[in-house]
Design a protein around this motif. Structure first.
Motif, PDB file in Angstrom:
ATOM      1  N   SER A  49       0.842  -1.195   0.000  1.00 41.37           N
ATOM      2  CA  SER A  49       0.000   0.000   0.000  1.00 41.37           C
ATOM      3  C   SER A  49       0.880   1.249   0.000  1.00 41.37           C
ATOM      4  CB  SER A  49      -0.891   0.017   1.242  1.00 41.37           C
ATOM      5  OG  SER A  49      -1.623   1.222   1.341  1.00 41.37           O
ATOM      6  N   THR A  50       0.347   2.310  -0.553  1.00 43.29           N
ATOM      7  CA  THR A  50       1.008   3.612  -0.488  1.00 43.29           C
ATOM      8  C   THR A  50       0.080   4.625   0.154  1.00 43.29           C
ATOM      9  OG1 THR A  50       0.266   4.199  -2.711  1.00 43.29           O
ATOM     10  CG2 THR A  50       2.467   3.204  -2.509  1.00 43.29           C
ATOM     11  N   LEU A  51       0.674   5.569   0.836  1.00 44.10           N
ATOM     12  CA  LEU A  51      -0.063   6.688   1.420  1.00 44.10           C
ATOM     13  C   LEU A  51       0.620   7.963   0.939  1.00 44.10           C
ATOM     14  CD1 LEU A  51      -2.254   7.693   3.426  1.00 44.10           C
ATOM     15  CD2 LEU A  51      -0.501   7.629   5.210  1.00 44.10           C
ATOM     16  N   LYS A  52      -0.112   8.737   0.172  1.00 41.31           N
ATOM     17  CA  LYS A  52       0.450   9.967  -0.395  1.00 41.31           C
ATOM     18  C   LYS A  52      -0.125  11.160   0.338  1.00 41.31           C
ATOM     19  CE  LYS A  52       0.743  10.629  -4.974  1.00 41.31           C
ATOM     20  NZ  LYS A  52       0.339  11.012  -6.350  1.00 41.31           N
ATOM     21  N   VAL A  53       0.735  12.106   0.651  1.00 36.58           N
ATOM     22  CA  VAL A  53       0.306  13.360   1.253  1.00 36.58           C
ATOM     23  C   VAL A  53       0.673  14.476   0.288  1.00 36.58           C
ATOM     24  CG1 VAL A  53       0.415  14.857   3.284  1.00 36.58           C
ATOM     25  CG2 VAL A  53       0.819  12.396   3.535  1.00 36.58           C
ATOM     26  N   GLN A  54      -0.356  15.196  -0.200  1.00 34.30           N
ATOM     27  CA  GLN A  54      -0.128  16.198  -1.229  1.00 34.30           C
ATOM     28  C   GLN A  54      -1.189  17.301  -1.156  1.00 34.30           C
ATOM     29  OE1 GLN A  54      -0.879  14.833  -5.283  1.00 34.30           O
ATOM     30  NE2 GLN A  54       0.608  16.299  -6.108  1.00 34.30           N
ATOM     31  N   PRO A  55      -0.820  18.540  -0.902  1.00 33.94           N
ATOM     32  CA  PRO A  55       0.490  19.007  -0.461  1.00 33.94           C
ATOM     33  C   PRO A  55       0.634  18.859   1.053  1.00 33.94           C
ATOM     34  CG  PRO A  55      -0.987  20.866  -0.664  1.00 33.94           C
ATOM     35  CD  PRO A  55      -1.780  19.641  -1.062  1.00 33.94           C
ATOM     36  N   ALA A  56       1.839  18.590   1.497  1.00 34.89           N
ATOM     37  CA  ALA A  56       2.067  18.399   2.936  1.00 34.89           C
ATOM     38  C   ALA A  56       1.968  19.720   3.694  1.00 34.89           C
ATOM     39  CB  ALA A  56       3.440  17.769   3.158  1.00 34.89           C
ATOM     40  N   GLU A  57       1.415  19.630   4.898  1.00 32.64           N
ATOM     41  CA  GLU A  57       1.325  20.771   5.808  1.00 32.64           C
ATOM     42  C   GLU A  57       2.110  20.452   7.081  1.00 32.64           C
ATOM     43  OE1 GLU A  57      -0.015  23.617   5.153  1.00 32.64           O
ATOM     44  OE2 GLU A  57      -1.103  23.128   3.301  1.00 32.64           O
ATOM     45  N   LEU A  58       2.409  21.497   7.853  1.00 28.92           N
ATOM     46  CA  LEU A  58       3.223  21.313   9.065  1.00 28.92           C
ATOM     47  C   LEU A  58       2.603  20.294  10.019  1.00 28.92           C
ATOM     48  CD1 LEU A  58       4.164  25.033   9.872  1.00 28.92           C
ATOM     49  CD2 LEU A  58       5.493  23.351   8.585  1.00 28.92           C
ATOM     50  N   GLU A  59       1.265  20.331  10.125  1.00 28.22           N
ATOM     51  CA  GLU A  59       0.599  19.454  11.089  1.00 28.22           C
ATOM     52  C   GLU A  59       0.576  17.988  10.664  1.00 28.22           C
ATOM     53  OE1 GLU A  59      -0.894  22.005   9.488  1.00 28.22           O
ATOM     54  OE2 GLU A  59      -2.854  21.396   8.694  1.00 28.22           O
ATOM     55  N   ASP A  60       1.088  17.705   9.482  1.00 30.08           N
ATOM     56  CA  ASP A  60       1.160  16.315   9.029  1.00 30.08           C
ATOM     57  C   ASP A  60       2.374  15.582   9.613  1.00 30.08           C
ATOM     58  OD1 ASP A  60       0.186  17.360   5.679  1.00 30.08           O
ATOM     59  OD2 ASP A  60      -1.053  16.913   7.451  1.00 30.08           O
ATOM     60  N   SER A  61       3.239  16.323  10.257  1.00 35.66           N
ATOM     61  CA  SER A  61       4.424  15.697  10.858  1.00 35.66           C
ATOM     62  C   SER A  61       4.007  14.666  11.897  1.00 35.66           C
ATOM     63  CB  SER A  61       5.304  16.756  11.519  1.00 35.66           C
ATOM     64  OG  SER A  61       5.814  17.646  10.569  1.00 35.66           O
ATOM     65  N   GLY A  62       4.730  13.559  11.924  1.00 34.12           N
ATOM     66  CA  GLY A  62       4.432  12.505  12.892  1.00 34.12           C
ATOM     67  C   GLY A  62       5.025  11.191  12.409  1.00 34.12           C
ATOM     68  N   VAL A  63       4.690  10.129  13.105  1.00 37.26           N
ATOM     69  CA  VAL A  63       5.125   8.793  12.696  1.00 37.26           C
ATOM     70  C   VAL A  63       3.926   8.072  12.095  1.00 37.26           C
ATOM     71  CG1 VAL A  63       6.133   6.601  13.406  1.00 37.26           C
ATOM     72  CG2 VAL A  63       6.839   8.724  14.538  1.00 37.26           C
ATOM     73  N   TYR A  64       4.102   7.596  10.885  1.00 38.66           N
ATOM     74  CA  TYR A  64       3.040   6.880  10.179  1.00 38.66           C
ATOM     75  C   TYR A  64       3.336   5.387  10.252  1.00 38.66           C
ATOM     76  CZ  TYR A  64       1.367  11.340   8.499  1.00 38.66           C
ATOM     77  OH  TYR A  64       0.853  12.612   8.458  1.00 38.66           O
ATOM     78  N   PHE A  65       2.432   4.685  10.910  1.00 38.00           N
ATOM     79  CA  PHE A  65       2.579   3.242  11.061  1.00 38.00           C
ATOM     80  C   PHE A  65       1.654   2.524  10.095  1.00 38.00           C
ATOM     81  CE2 PHE A  65       5.228   2.815  14.708  1.00 38.00           C
ATOM     82  CZ  PHE A  65       4.953   3.877  15.548  1.00 38.00           C
TER      83      PHE A  65
END
Lengths: 114, 111
Positions: A75-91
């Protein structure tokens, strides 16, 4: 047996850029989950695939996030466009469709958006 | 909105100390409770799956108990070692495939 793997392990991008995270579940596991942990907070559910179908995407924060699982394998998870609040650990986690749904986790991708 | 609460948020102990922490959850939504141990940059490792009221599980120096009627689980570590330093996560399964995590208890064991 190989465990759940995730790539990359770390990603540092600037606000407005695009990032794609990849998860390879344990072979034979139909269920695949994405979670996110923002620093110091709980791990939050994002979405759940059964094979290639999205079973539950109620945790996806907004339409900047797009998850795919073509062919029902990785699977893929795309973030577009990224924002500051998207920071974190993606499990990513995977499980077999039986029992009490014991999920096996990958090591996570640490995303930092500057 | 279902919440799973863990306390304390962090804990500092000396090597050899025994320690315990709590996971609280809404008892009306219980199906199973999972405990995980997570070291940063590694995969969260499953410790226990607990399903029945009164369950007690043990793995080496780590054990857990479950009270589904009052909605809590305790995790105990006997004789803490520096390698026990990690974040301990509990997660509630309410049936089906959705799992709700607590924020974790961060344990620091000093040699």
């Amino acid at each position: 047996e190989a465990g759940v793997t995730q790539f990359p392990s770390h990603s540092v991008i600037e606000k407005g850029q695009t990032v794609t995270l990849r998860c390879d579940p344990i072979s034979g596991h139909d269920n695949l989950y994405w979670y996110r942990r923002v620093m110091g907070k709980e791990i939050k559910f994002l979405l759940h695939f059964v094979k290639e179908s999205k079973q539950d995407e109620s945790g996806m924060p907004n339409n900047r996030f797009l998850a795919e699982r073509t062919g029902g394998t990785y699977s893929t998870l795309k973030v577009q466009p990224a924002e500051l609040e998207d920071s974190g650990v993606y499990f990513c986690a995977s499980s077999q469709a039986r029992g009490f749904n014991e999920q096996f986790f990958g090591p996570g991708t640490r995303l930092t958006v500057l | 909105i279902l919440n799973v609460e863990q306390s304390p948020q962090s804990l500092h102990v000396q090597e050899g100390d025994s320690t315990n922490f709590t996971c609280s959850f809404p008892s009306s939504n219980f199906y199973a409770l999972h405990w995980y141990r997570w070291e940063t940059a590694k995969s969260p490792e499953a410790l226990f799956v607990m399903t029945l009221n009164g369950d007690e599980k043990k793995k080496g120096r780590i054990s857990a108990t479950l009270n589904t009627k009052e909605g809590y689980s305790y995790l105990y570590i006997k004789g803490s070692q520096p390698e026990d330093s990690a974040t301990y996560l509990c997660a509630l399964n309410t049936g089906g495939f959705k799992t709700i995590f607590g924020a974790g208890t961060r344990l620091f064991v000093k040699a």
